[in-house]
Design an enzyme around this catalytic site. Structure first.
Site, PDB file in Angstrom:
ATOM      1  N   LYS A 197      79.760  65.905 -32.534  1.00 44.27           N
ATOM      2  CA  LYS A 197      79.709  64.441 -32.556  1.00 44.27           C
ATOM      3  C   LYS A 197      78.603  64.009 -33.514  1.00 44.27           C
ATOM      4  CE  LYS A 197      79.244  60.424 -29.483  1.00 44.27           C
ATOM      5  NZ  LYS A 197      79.038  59.984 -28.077  1.00 44.27           N
ATOM      6  N   LYS A 250      84.258  64.388 -33.612  1.00 42.80           N
ATOM      7  CA  LYS A 250      84.171  62.933 -33.662  1.00 42.80           C
ATOM      8  C   LYS A 250      83.125  62.525 -34.695  1.00 42.80           C
ATOM      9  CE  LYS A 250      83.073  58.944 -30.723  1.00 42.80           C
ATOM     10  NZ  LYS A 250      82.593  58.470 -29.412  1.00 42.80           N
TER      11      LYS A 250
END
Length: 328
Positions: A197, A250
């Site tokens: 992330k 992500k």
């Protein structure tokens, strides 16, 4: 034409719609998608997110109708995010027995037992400061935050969540949550780790939707530097070793190289998160008539599957499922 015999005729396999469909390598299915939903307090609340046209904050009394629509068009999994007003320094609402995600999960699982409910496991939506953990000396305390994240995961599993998805990027979060789930009798519940992330500028609209903007500083001490590739593999390797069952990358669109790296190096399902900023840019361009929205979205999401994603979290999931039905 005899002089033109020493090259390949690749166009033979592009000659018609039927031919192109026959040889297509990558496919999107409704079952490939996880649909994000924002659950808010109150009654008869349906707030459209200003920066995300078509995405709403929904109160409990409206939630089931939306979930029913999602299920009927073939989507089989949703991920819940909570929007609350009563926040505190440690994010108590994240792990409360009657927390908003816990209650939403109970409600939906009762009506749709076959639907997979993914619970986002983080504190940022519930802390008054907007960070993903406990603040000590103006910084996020990694190990103190882990204790609360473990409590959150167990409370979500007790409420009926099928998958725990920790998104906090604390070191050791998979190991601590896995241990807590096992000790509480939830060894069968998988962890969908936000393993990779990045500290991305693509998250802005989500923070509007979830009311989770940090009140000071940023998240760069715990989310990843967008310039780094090898670090992503180290993060994913740690999470797999600690017990992650899925790996999320992500954002997705600007990190397809990372999706491919993770796919090539780890033998677990890979999830691409098509994040809010990616959604908002396409919506804005479509509303101005600058692009063919359907064609662009299908191309973009297909690229995520082609890069190696098994599953996609996307605010476009409902649209895509409907478009796929139309094509059928």
């Amino acid at each position: 034409m005899s002089e033109f015999t020493n090259f390949k005729r690749h166009r033979r396999l592009r000659s018609s719609i039927a031919m192109r469909s026959m040889v297509r390598e990558t496919h999107l299915r409704a079952e490939d998608f996880i649909y994000p939903m924002f659950v808010i307090e109150g009654e008869n609340v349906k707030n459209e997110v200003p920066s995300m046209p078509g995405v709403y904050q929904l109160s409990f009394d409206l939630l089931l109708d939306e979930v029913r629509e999602v299920y009927e068009i073939g989507i089989r999994s949703v991920i819940f995010f909570g929007v609350i007003s009563d926040k505190d320094e440690i994010g108590t609402g994240a792990f409360a027995e009657d927390g908003i995600i816990q209650e939403a999960t109970r409600l939906v699982k009762k009506e749709f037992p076959e639907l997979l409910v993914v619970a986002d496991t983080c504190l940022c939506e519930y802390t008054s400061h907007g960070h993903c953990g406990v603040i000590h000396n103006h910084d996020v305390d990694n190990d103190e935050s882990l204790k609360l994240l473990a409590k959150t995961a167990v409370s979500q599993a007790e409420a009926g969540a099928d998958i725990i998805a920790p998104s906090n990027m604390m070191d050791g979060f998979v190991a601590v949550i896995r241990n807590a789930l096992d000790e509480a009798g939830f060894s069968h519940i998988p962890i969908m780790s936000y393993a990779v992330k990045y500290a991305s500028a693509f998250y802005g609209p989500f923070r509007d939707a979830a009311d989770s903007t940090p009140q000071f500083g940023d998240r760069k001490t715990y989310q990843m530097d967008p310039a780094n590739r090898l670090e992503a593999l180290r993060e994913a390797e740690s999470d797999v070793a600690e017990g992650a069952d899925f790996l999320i990358v992500k954002p997705a669109m600007s990190y397809l190289d990372i999706v491919r790296e993770v796919r090539d190096n780890f033998n677990v399902p890979v999830v691409a998160y098509n994040v809010s900023g990616e959604y908002a840019m396409v919506k804005a361009a479509a509303q101005n008539g600058w692009i063919d929205e359907k064609a662009l979205v299908m191309e973009k999401l297909t690229s995520m599957k082609r890069a190696g994603a098994d599953l996609i979290i996307s605010y476009y999931a409902k649209d895509v499922a409907n478009w796929l039905k139309e094509n059928e």
